[in-house]
Design a protein around this motif. Structure first.
Motif, PDB file in Angstrom:
ATOM      1  N   SER A 542       0.810  -1.209   0.000  1.00 53.78           N
ATOM      2  CA  SER A 542       0.000   0.000   0.000  1.00 53.78           C
ATOM      3  C   SER A 542       0.854   1.273   0.000  1.00 53.78           C
ATOM      4  N   TYR A 543       2.166   1.100   0.234  1.00 50.33           N
ATOM      5  CA  TYR A 543       3.011   2.298   0.251  1.00 50.33           C
ATOM      6  C   TYR A 543       3.688   2.551  -1.085  1.00 50.33           C
ATOM      7  N   THR A 544       3.753   1.512  -1.925  1.00 50.05           N
ATOM      8  CA  THR A 544       4.445   1.710  -3.196  1.00 50.05           C
ATOM      9  C   THR A 544       3.525   1.583  -4.399  1.00 50.05           C
ATOM     10  N   ASP A 545       2.280   1.205  -4.153  1.00 45.36           N
ATOM     11  CA  ASP A 545       1.373   1.008  -5.270  1.00 45.36           C
ATOM     12  C   ASP A 545       1.269   2.285  -6.105  1.00 45.36           C
ATOM     13  N   LYS A 546       1.377   2.098  -7.426  1.00 46.57           N
ATOM     14  CA  LYS A 546       1.406   3.269  -8.305  1.00 46.57           C
ATOM     15  C   LYS A 546       0.060   3.978  -8.414  1.00 46.57           C
ATOM     16  N   ARG A 547      -0.971   3.258  -8.062  1.00 48.62           N
ATOM     17  CA  ARG A 547      -2.300   3.882  -8.189  1.00 48.62           C
ATOM     18  C   ARG A 547      -2.592   4.850  -7.029  1.00 48.62           C
ATOM     19  N   ILE A 548      -1.694   4.852  -6.038  1.00 48.27           N
ATOM     20  CA  ILE A 548      -1.926   5.722  -4.885  1.00 48.27           C
ATOM     21  C   ILE A 548      -1.012   6.946  -4.945  1.00 48.27           C
ATOM     22  N   HIS A 549      -1.613   8.129  -4.849  1.00 46.79           N
ATOM     23  CA  HIS A 549      -0.843   9.367  -4.860  1.00 46.79           C
ATOM     24  C   HIS A 549      -1.196  10.199  -3.648  1.00 46.79           C
ATOM     25  N   LYS A 550      -0.244  10.988  -3.259  1.00 49.29           N
ATOM     26  CA  LYS A 550      -0.520  11.862  -2.126  1.00 49.29           C
ATOM     27  C   LYS A 550      -0.835  13.268  -2.627  1.00 49.29           C
ATOM     28  N   PHE A 573      -8.155   5.338  13.305  1.00 47.83           N
ATOM     29  CA  PHE A 573      -8.607   5.041  14.657  1.00 47.83           C
ATOM     30  C   PHE A 573      -7.456   5.053  15.665  1.00 47.83           C
ATOM     31  N   LYS A 574      -6.312   5.576  15.212  1.00 46.77           N
ATOM     32  CA  LYS A 574      -5.133   5.758  16.076  1.00 46.77           C
ATOM     33  C   LYS A 574      -4.748   4.476  16.810  1.00 46.77           C
ATOM     34  N   ILE A 575      -4.610   3.409  16.016  1.00 46.90           N
ATOM     35  CA  ILE A 575      -4.216   2.128  16.589  1.00 46.90           C
ATOM     36  C   ILE A 575      -2.699   2.002  16.420  1.00 46.90           C
ATOM     37  N   ASP A 576      -2.001   1.654  17.508  1.00 48.72           N
ATOM     38  CA  ASP A 576      -0.551   1.502  17.420  1.00 48.72           C
ATOM     39  C   ASP A 576      -0.194   0.382  16.452  1.00 48.72           C
ATOM     40  N   ASN A 577       0.679   0.713  15.530  1.00 46.69           N
ATOM     41  CA  ASN A 577       1.096  -0.288  14.555  1.00 46.69           C
ATOM     42  C   ASN A 577       2.261  -1.096  15.122  1.00 46.69           C
ATOM     43  N   LEU A 578       1.944  -2.221  15.714  1.00 45.14           N
ATOM     44  CA  LEU A 578       2.974  -3.042  16.347  1.00 45.14           C
ATOM     45  C   LEU A 578       3.704  -3.922  15.347  1.00 45.14           C
ATOM     46  N   LEU A 579       2.954  -4.460  14.406  1.00 43.92           N
ATOM     47  CA  LEU A 579       3.549  -5.351  13.410  1.00 43.92           C
ATOM     48  C   LEU A 579       3.340  -4.742  12.024  1.00 43.92           C
ATOM     49  N   PRO A 580       4.284  -3.919  11.579  1.00 44.74           N
ATOM     50  CA  PRO A 580       4.064  -3.240  10.308  1.00 44.74           C
ATOM     51  C   PRO A 580       3.946  -4.240   9.160  1.00 44.74           C
ATOM     52  N   THR A 581       3.007  -4.010   8.311  1.00 46.04           N
ATOM     53  CA  THR A 581       2.842  -4.873   7.151  1.00 46.04           C
ATOM     54  C   THR A 581       2.492  -4.032   5.939  1.00 46.04           C
ATOM     55  N   ASN A 582       2.974  -4.450   4.812  1.00 48.84           N
ATOM     56  CA  ASN A 582       2.703  -3.694   3.601  1.00 48.84           C
ATOM     57  C   ASN A 582       1.485  -4.203   2.857  1.00 48.84           C
ATOM     58  N   LYS A 583       1.207  -5.494   3.054  1.00 49.65           N
ATOM     59  CA  LYS A 583       0.047  -6.079   2.392  1.00 49.65           C
ATOM     60  C   LYS A 583      -1.224  -5.410   2.901  1.00 49.65           C
TER      61      LYS A 583
END
Lengths: 656, 120
Positions: A542-550, A573-583
């Motif tokens: 979700s961080y490198t997908d080309k269809r997503i722009h900021k 919802f301000k949930i702590d990201n303990l296990l980062p995942t890209n999928k």
């Protein structure tokens, strides 16, 4: 008021009938006022009042009898064309209908009828007294103290009477001059041919007159062999109502349906809800067992049984749901009256068009809709539709149009309220928002016109320059928003400056059970109602997908040639990201015609959830605090608590 | 006590008139249609009107309405053929006090006339 000794069944019939009659009266009064119908409406109203008078007398609701009697006197004058219908007569009639309804409610609730009717009786008598031809108005006015009595009259015709129905009609007319006929056998005598009539006419007749007078009236009709009049005691009357044919025309109506206490249905629904939770639980356990005991025959039997249980569960739920469905007509029918009163007050002429009132929705939702629709209607009448001269100046039709329509769309109901008034003025709303300090100028500049419109739903917002007692206190539309949200509904505004505004409310068919997508973000479980979901896409990163722009702070996803703003549920919802995942998965959802995407880490599955409201625990200083964007919770099969996302609220908060 | 007979058939009028006279009733006049009936009513002021329904120029129901406008206390008996329930009903609603179905016996007619006169 005394209802002792009365059969509950009788009371139910009486209430049901009276309710219908009161509603019908109101409906016809409105027609009358709009000049749609004249004579037929008057006759109809007269019949309703007449019948309420009779049946309430039998039931012993004296105030209801007195009021309907007085109203009947007034209507009789109108029917005989001895009096004209003017605004004061209309207002008295509407007022009387309100009071009758109040009494009806009192009776329903089993409370003492405290309705004060002296005023209206005086008003009616005053109106009658003004009419010169009516010299004895006062005598006709029954006082609640007078002894009332019901008679059973049996009339035997001569053998050679022809056109018995007309004879019966004559008797009916002549007795109606001195009292009220509540029931007759044959029931609908006008329709009965001579061969089927028999030779006897039985009537239940309520009057304050002496027997002698009744005899005298009846004997003015020819060809009657015998007439017997019996004064009925209360208990005789009850017995009669229980057994005798006289009620057959009511009972036959009830053949194919039975009345069930709504509490029972609600209880069944709750049980079905629990059954479904357990069923989901069993499904999970069975999946686990299947893995462990792959080759066990019993497991297959269990799975077979379970799949049958699933099937039954779905059917059971559908059926129970359908018993809770009510047509929107139940609430729509009260709006014409409201619009009438309000437009009179505002000195505007408004036509209300109602469409699709046969659309059905859960009864739990229906009652909650009254307030929001009322507020929107008020708002449209007070602020939307212009005054006559203004409309003429603008080249519009002098009479304003309001349209309230409903339709079903798959799993939800769409209610639209449109007016052809002045439309919402975005600049005016902007000024108001700044003036009231609801938002800063910077923030407003970043918002589209459409987003700005939604500020009218903010607490404390009011565009009316002067406060009227109809709307304009700035509380109305705020209530609309919160009520619709409570119902998991969505509201959308479409406005065309100078041409009108439409409010579009979209509601789930039912509140209690819903199909939802279960999402997991770290240790939190969310449920997303499926009726909002358009599509689910899986993406590798979700961080490198080309269809997503900021774009500024907002991420935009390109989907089918549309640019869709994204919300990362985790961050939102301000949930702590303990296990980062890209999928991730992107869930495209729609709220009214707005679309946006949720970026979620894990989609568990789609399942039925039983929604538990948390309304009582949410808000400032309440147990759960300000839990915006969550509309309820659900206990899943494995005991997990899932937060049901309020997508419409998320969409709004996100945009702001 | 005088009676006005309204019927488009001369024979019927003559027949009724004769029977009533035999029974000591006064027949004040006759009319052949609704319009004439209204004229005669104003002119003769009868105490009872016998009114046929189907007539040329103006039917009985309309005539009853018109007469009732002139004199709300007018006592009118409708004379109708069999099977005309709906017309009789209209006549009663228009203000006819009673009805009688043709063919009828003279006693029945007399009974009706007396009845409507006795009761105001």
């Amino acid at each position: 008021m005394n209802t002792d000794g009365l059969d509950v069944e009788d009371l139910c019939l009486f209430l049901e009938e009276t309710k219908e009659q009161i509603e019908k009266m109101e409906e016809e009064l409105l027609k009358l006022e709009n000049g749609q119908e004249d004579e037929e409406s008057i006759h109809c109203i007269f019949r309703m009042v007449h019948s309420i008078k009779g049946s309430s007398a039998i039931m012993g609701f004296e105030k209801m009898t007195s009021l309907s009697h007085a109203l009947e006197n007034l209507l009789a004058k109108i029917r005989e064309k001895e009096m004209h219908i003017d605004l004061s007569v209309m207002n008295i009639s509407f007022y009387a209908v309100d009071l009758l309804r109040e009494m009806y409610t009192n009776i329903c609730e089993g409370t003492e009828c405290n309705t004060y009717i002296d005023d209206i009786l005086e008003q009616i008598n005053h109106t009658l007294r003004q009419d010169k031809s009516h010299k004895n108005a006062k005598e006709e006015h029954p006082s609640a103290k007078e002894v009332s009595s019901t008679h059973k009259i049996e009339i035997v015709f001569d053998e050679d009477v022809e056109m018995k129905c007309i004879k019966a009609f004559q008797i009916n007319e002549i007795l109606s001059q001195i009292g009220t006929i509540s029931k007759t056998t044959p029931a609908d005598f006008i329709q009965v041919s001579d061969e089927n009539f028999g030779d006897t006419l039985v009537m239940l007749f309520y009057t304050e007159e002496e027997d002698e007078k009744i005899y005298k009236q009846i004997h003015s009709i020819s060809q009657l062999k015998s007439v017997s009049i019996k004064k009925l005691q209360r208990d005789t009357l009850d017995k009669m109502n229980e057994g005798e044919k006289i009620q057959e025309n009511y009972i036959s109506k009830e053949k194919s349906t039975i009345r069930v206490d709504i509490n029972k249905i609600d209880k069944i629904l709750n049980l079905v809800g629990e059954f479904i939770t357990d069923k989901e639980n069993l499904n999970q356990i069975s999946l686990h067992l299947k893995k462990v005991y792959k080759n066990d025959v019993q497991i297959h039997k269990l799975l077979n049984t379970l799949s049958h249980i699933n099937l039954i569960g779905t059917q059971l739920q559908d059926i129970v749901m359908s018993t809770r469905m009510l047509p929107l007509e139940n609430i729509f029918k009260r709006f014409p009256r409201m619009v009438r009163d309000l437009s009179l007050k505002c000195n505007k002429e408004i036509d209300l068009i109602i469409e699709g009132s046969e659309t059905e929705i859960d009864r739990g939702i229906i009652e909650e809709l009254v307030d929001p629709i009322t507020h929107l209607l008020r708002n449209a009448i007070d602020h939307g539709i212009e005054e006559k001269h203004e409309r003429i100046q603008k080249g519009k039709k002098p009479i304003g149009n309001l349209k309230l329509s409903a339709k079903s769309e798959e799993r939800h109901v769409v209610i639209t309220l449109s007016d052809d008034g002045c439309g919402l003025d975005v600049n005016k709303i902007k000024r108001k928002v700044l003036e009231k300090g609801i938002a800063t100028e910077d923030k407003l500049n970043n918002l589209s016109d459409k987003d700005i419109l939604y500020y009218i739903f903010e607490p404390g917002f009011s565009t009316a320059t002067k406060v009227s007692d109809i709307s304009g206190r700035g509380v109305g539309l705020d209530v609309v928003k919160s009520n619709i949200r409570q119902l998991h509904g969505m509201i959308d505004i479409q406005t065309d400056k100078g041409k009108g505004t439409s409010f579009i409310i979209k509601l789930p068919l039912t509140l209690a059970i819903s199909q939802a997508l279960i999402i997991k973000e770290q240790e939190y479980t969310f449920a997303l109602p499926v009726y909002n979901i358009i599509e689910i896409l899986r993406i590798k990163n979700s961080y490198t997908d080309k269809r997503i722009h900021k774009v500024g702070e907002i991420e935009i996803f390109h989907w089918r040639e549309e640019a869709i703003p994204l919300i990362r549920v985790e961050q939102y919802f301000k949930i702590d990201n303990l296990l980062p995942t890209n999928k991730a998965s992107i869930i495209i959802v729609a709220v009214a015609e707005r679309k946006f995407g949720f970026v979620v880490n894990k989609i568990v599955k789609e399942q039925q959830i039983v929604i538990k409201s948390i309304g009582d625990f949410v808000g400032q200083n309440k147990l759960l605090g300000n839990l915006e964007d969550i509309s309820g919770v659900s206990i899943l099969g494995d005991g997990t608590l899932a937060y049901i996302m309020d997508i419409s609220s998320v969409s709004r908060n996100f945009n702001q | 006590m005088g009676i006005l007979i309204v019927d488009d058939a001369v024979f019927v009028r003559a027949d009724i008139s004769r029977k009533l006279k035999q029974n000591d009733f006064t027949v004040l006049g006759e009319a052949g249609d609704g319009l004439e009936a209204i004229e005669k009513y104003q002119e003769l002021k009868p105490s009872v009107v016998l009114m046929d329904i189907t007539m040329p120029k103006m039917d009985g129901v309309t005539a009853i309405k018109e007469i009732k406008k002139i004199d709300p206390n007018a006592k009118i008996i409708v004379c109708s053929a069999m099977g005309q329930e709906s017309f009789v009903m209209k006549a009663i609603q228009a203000g006819a006090k009673s009805y009688i179905i043709k063919p009828y016996k003279t006693e029945r007619l007399i009974e009706e006339i007396i009845k409507v006169q006795l009761h105001q």
